[in-house]
Write a protein that holds these residues in place. Structure first.
Motif, PDB file in Angstrom:
ATOM      1  N   LEU A  72      41.649  40.092  47.845  1.00 62.23           N
ATOM      2  CA  LEU A  72      42.076  38.868  46.817  1.00 62.23           C
ATOM      3  C   LEU A  72      40.866  38.814  45.879  1.00 62.23           C
ATOM      4  N   ALA A  73      39.606  38.908  46.178  1.00 61.70           N
ATOM      5  CA  ALA A  73      38.715  38.637  45.066  1.00 61.70           C
ATOM      6  C   ALA A  73      38.729  39.942  43.904  1.00 61.70           C
ATOM      7  N   ILE A  74      39.198  41.131  44.416  1.00 60.00           N
ATOM      8  CA  ILE A  74      39.258  42.160  43.684  1.00 60.00           C
ATOM      9  C   ILE A  74      40.541  41.664  42.447  1.00 60.00           C
ATOM     10  N   LEU A  75      41.652  41.527  43.291  1.00 56.20           N
ATOM     11  CA  LEU A  75      42.816  41.288  42.621  1.00 56.20           C
ATOM     12  C   LEU A  75      42.737  40.219  41.491  1.00 56.20           C
ATOM     13  N   ASP A  76      41.932  39.200  41.920  1.00 56.68           N
ATOM     14  CA  ASP A  76      41.992  37.929  41.083  1.00 56.68           C
ATOM     15  C   ASP A  76      40.728  38.004  39.802  1.00 56.68           C
ATOM     16  N   GLY A  77      40.055  39.022  40.041  1.00 56.86           N
ATOM     17  CA  GLY A  77      38.999  39.581  39.104  1.00 56.86           C
ATOM     18  C   GLY A  77      37.747  38.611  39.211  1.00 56.86           C
ATOM     19  N   ARG A  78      37.322  38.047  40.482  1.00 59.00           N
ATOM     20  CA  ARG A  78      36.036  37.580  40.816  1.00 59.00           C
ATOM     21  C   ARG A  78      35.356  38.699  41.155  1.00 59.00           C
ATOM     22  N   LEU A  79      35.868  39.875  41.663  1.00 64.71           N
ATOM     23  CA  LEU A  79      34.944  41.126  41.696  1.00 64.71           C
ATOM     24  C   LEU A  79      35.440  41.942  40.496  1.00 64.71           C
ATOM     25  N   THR A  80      34.669  42.359  39.618  1.00 65.13           N
ATOM     26  CA  THR A  80      35.065  43.166  38.620  1.00 65.13           C
ATOM     27  C   THR A  80      34.811  44.842  38.709  1.00 65.13           C
ATOM     28  N   THR A  81      35.374  45.320  37.854  1.00 60.70           N
ATOM     29  CA  THR A  81      35.410  46.955  38.130  1.00 60.70           C
ATOM     30  C   THR A  81      34.144  47.469  37.965  1.00 60.70           C
ATOM     31  N   GLY A  82      33.476  48.122  38.909  1.00 57.55           N
ATOM     32  CA  GLY A  82      32.005  48.551  38.780  1.00 57.55           C
ATOM     33  C   GLY A  82      30.993  47.658  39.226  1.00 57.55           C
ATOM     34  N   SER A  83      31.636  46.575  39.809  1.00 52.48           N
ATOM     35  CA  SER A  83      30.395  45.820  40.379  1.00 52.48           C
ATOM     36  C   SER A  83      30.170  46.094  41.718  1.00 52.48           C
ATOM     37  N   ARG A  84      28.840  46.040  42.082  1.00 52.79           N
ATOM     38  CA  ARG A  84      28.243  46.668  43.572  1.00 52.79           C
ATOM     39  C   ARG A  84      28.577  45.597  44.391  1.00 52.79           C
ATOM     40  N   LEU A  85      28.954  45.815  45.681  1.00 50.13           N
ATOM     41  CA  LEU A  85      29.128  44.944  46.577  1.00 50.13           C
ATOM     42  C   LEU A  85      27.939  44.900  47.413  1.00 50.13           C
ATOM     43  N   PRO A  86      27.596  43.753  48.176  1.00 52.23           N
ATOM     44  CA  PRO A  86      26.365  43.714  49.103  1.00 52.23           C
ATOM     45  C   PRO A  86      26.235  44.701  49.864  1.00 52.23           C
ATOM     46  N   ALA A  87      25.189  45.417  50.539  1.00 54.72           N
ATOM     47  CA  ALA A  87      24.937  45.995  51.593  1.00 54.72           C
ATOM     48  C   ALA A  87      25.810  45.604  52.776  1.00 54.72           C
ATOM     49  N   SER A  88      26.449  46.292  53.601  1.00 58.27           N
ATOM     50  CA  SER A  88      27.212  45.569  54.573  1.00 58.27           C
ATOM     51  C   SER A  88      26.345  44.692  55.608  1.00 58.27           C
ATOM     52  N   ARG A  89      25.092  45.269  55.662  1.00 61.75           N
ATOM     53  CA  ARG A  89      24.151  44.445  56.582  1.00 61.75           C
ATOM     54  C   ARG A  89      23.876  42.924  55.845  1.00 61.75           C
ATOM     55  N   THR A  90      23.822  43.127  54.455  1.00 64.03           N
ATOM     56  CA  THR A  90      23.324  41.947  53.913  1.00 64.03           C
ATOM     57  C   THR A  90      24.638  40.868  54.051  1.00 64.03           C
ATOM     58  N   LEU A  91      25.791  41.437  53.766  1.00 61.10           N
ATOM     59  CA  LEU A  91      27.073  40.615  53.784  1.00 61.10           C
ATOM     60  C   LEU A  91      27.422  40.022  55.126  1.00 61.10           C
ATOM     61  N   ALA A  92      27.008  40.869  56.093  1.00 56.88           N
ATOM     62  CA  ALA A  92      27.118  40.380  57.401  1.00 56.88           C
ATOM     63  C   ALA A  92      26.302  39.299  57.652  1.00 56.88           C
ATOM     64  N   VAL A  93      25.068  39.248  57.481  1.00 54.30           N
ATOM     65  CA  VAL A  93      24.003  38.173  57.503  1.00 54.30           C
ATOM     66  C   VAL A  93      24.610  36.891  56.830  1.00 54.30           C
ATOM     67  N   THR A  94      25.093  37.212  55.701  1.00 59.94           N
ATOM     68  CA  THR A  94      25.620  35.930  54.831  1.00 59.94           C
ATOM     69  C   THR A  94      26.662  35.335  55.467  1.00 59.94           C
ATOM     70  N   LEU A  95      27.538  36.029  55.845  1.00 62.46           N
ATOM     71  CA  LEU A  95      28.725  35.502  56.495  1.00 62.46           C
ATOM     72  C   LEU A  95      28.673  35.089  58.037  1.00 62.46           C
TER      73      LEU A  95
END
Ligand SMILES: Cc1ncc(COP(=O)(O)O)c(C=O)c1O
Length: 490
Positions: A25-48
């Motif tokens: 959804l974040a990609i589809l509604d433009g909150r994540l834009t083309t080419g933007s880098r996602l957090p490393a999976s370890r980082t996102l896991a900790v955040t969430l």
């Protein structure tokens, strides 16, 4: 990027599905834009506050669907952004917070978690599977049948029809099934549906309460499985080999199951044809445990070099007792998917409840469309078209096999059974990277292939794809496989 995806442990949808949907959804509604880098999976896991495995799973699926891609050593990136359509207004602005305030049902949560996006792009080579070739379809004859059907329908047929479907079409199907599938059935047992998918939906509603078990083949048809998940079913997988379902393993099922969903004529997606001894074992198990069998006979019309085998339901009909097979057929492959017509053959004692549910949910498919198909069959166009398409697909299948041998050498593997019937084959590649990387490479080379993993309940051990050979001609298949080999083996 900072990324906050709302996750709710109270929901029945698994966190990995919620995370997948939230990122999508974040990609589809433009909150994540083309080419933007996602957090490393370890980082996102900790955040969430979730496990890294959950994040890896969501990333892998999004890569497989073409939303993300990885660049070795530098991370995971957004592959495309949804161009919001100015005309689509509110529809395109869905946001998860607003979603959660709408009072969605648990069913809706399960549907959303189970449903995947279609791949958003155009490809130079399309090995799409599950759709027939439409160019050779005799549209002029079809339109003539449509016109005749319209002229012949008496005014009362323009009112509400029977939930059973249009009688002449049911009769035509009865004759066809007796001749080609050795399935002798009364017309009263046949109900016309909006594709096989609707038949599955009605059957699940009739038999499955949340928490009930359904036995499935592993791997199996994801769209049917998603519907089971939406119904709240627990899934019990039984493995398959080159001969389809390993029926002898059914005795290991330790809990009562309401249904078992099988594709005995042409196992989806591996291609095995269930031999007689396994059919008998399956029927015996179903009868002794009181489990209903759902037989999805989705593409067995296209069989190459082998005599057609009778439907499992035909074998069941020959046995005493009330009947334990619900047989599903579809016109999506033999005609075209947009016709949205299929049929179900029910054991007699299931008919009334099926009709009650069908009448309540959508009454019946459009009568004019049903009448057109009836005319098309009665005039002999149906069987002629099938015979012609069988020749076309056989030749395309050979082109695919030849090209795989030629360009992949020994690095593309398929089950010997996979060429007996159908419009696709499952191919595993000797590569040292995962499916996500396979999809990235194919997409970069403008080649549409379908990853194999959505068919599996547990992640498959090998990197593989479903390659459809129906829609491209022999020359394009050759060039497409050449390009695929170049992109996957380099
Ligand atoms: C295994 C399987 N069953 C059924 C169907 C047909 O579904 P429908 O009749 O709803 O188009 C398909 C179509 O792709 C399929 O692959």
């Amino acid at each position: 990027v900072d990324l906050l995806i709302p996750l709710d442990r109270a929901l029945s949808a698994p966190l990995r599905d919620q995370l997948y949907s939230g990122l999508r959804l974040a990609i589809l509604d433009g909150r994540l834009t083309t080419g933007s880098r996602l957090p490393a999976s370890r980082t996102l896991a900790v955040t969430l506050g979730i496990s890294r495995f959950t994040v890896d799973d969501a990333y892998t699926r999004l890569i497989g669907d073409g939303y993300l891609f990885t660049r070795h050593g530098s991370g995971t990136f957004v592959a495309f952004a949804h161009q919001s359509n100015p005309e689509s207004g509110r529809e395109s602005q869905s946001d998860p917070d607003r979603d959660s305030n709408r009072g969605w049902s648990k069913w809706s949560d399960r549907v959303t978690a189970a449903t995947r996006a279609t791949t958003p792009s155009h490809f130079r080579y399309s090995f799409t599977q599950g759709v027939p070739a439409l160019d050779p379809f005799p549209f002029a004859l079809w339109r003539r049948c449509q016109a005749h059907a319209g002229q012949e329908l008496t005014p009362d047929l323009y009112g509400y029809g029977s939930a059973r479907g249009y009688q002449p079409l049911r009769q035509a199907i009865q004759t066809y099934l007796a001749r080609s599938r050795m399935l002798r059935t009364s017309v009263d047992q046949i109900v016309i549906t909006s594709g096989a998918q609707q038949a599955l939906d009605v059957v699940f509603r009739l038999f499955v309460d949340p928490g009930d078990a359904i036995v499935i083949e592993e791997p199996s048809y994801p769209t049917a499985r998603n519907l089971m998940t939406a119904a709240g079913a627990r899934l019990i997988p039984i493995g398959v080999d080159g001969d389809g379902l390993k029926s002898d393993e059914l005795t290991q099922v330790r809990e009562p199951a309401k249904l078992i969903y099988v594709t005995p004529s042409h196992q989806f997606p591996t291609g095995g044809v269930l031999p007689l001894n396994r059919r008998r074992m399956l029927l015996e198990w179903a009868r002794s445990t009181g489990t209903l069998i759902v037989e999805d006979d989705y593409d067995s019309e296209f069989r190459y070099g082998q005599r057609p085998i009778e439907a499992l339901a035909a074998l069941d009909e020959s046995l005493p007792g009330p009947g334990s097979v619900i047989y599903l057929g579809t016109f999506s492959k033999v005609l075209f998917p947009a016709v949205r017509l299929g049929y179900v053959v029910l054991p007699p004692d299931l008919v009334d409840r099926f009709l009650a549910a069908k009448a309540l949910t959508d009454r019946h498919p459009p009568t004019i469309e049903q009448a057109t198909v009836a005319k098309f069959i009665q005039a002999g166009h149906f069987e002629r078209h099938m015979a012609r398409m069988r020749r076309i697909y056989a030749s395309r299948q050979i082109a695919m096999l030849t090209a795989l041998d030629r360009y992949f050498g020994g690095s593309a593997h398929r089950d010997a059974a996979s060429t007996a019937a159908g419009l696709h084959m499952l191919v595993n590649f000797d590569v040292d990277y995962d499916e996500a990387e396979m999809m990235r490479r194919a997409t970069l080379a403008s080649i549409l292939i379908e990853p194999a993993s959505p068919c599996y309940l547990s992640p498959p051990a090998r990197t593989g794809a479903l390659l459809g050979y129906a829609v491209m001609n022999e020359a394009d298949i050759d060039q497409g496989i050449k390009a695929l080999a170049k992109s996957l083996l380099s």
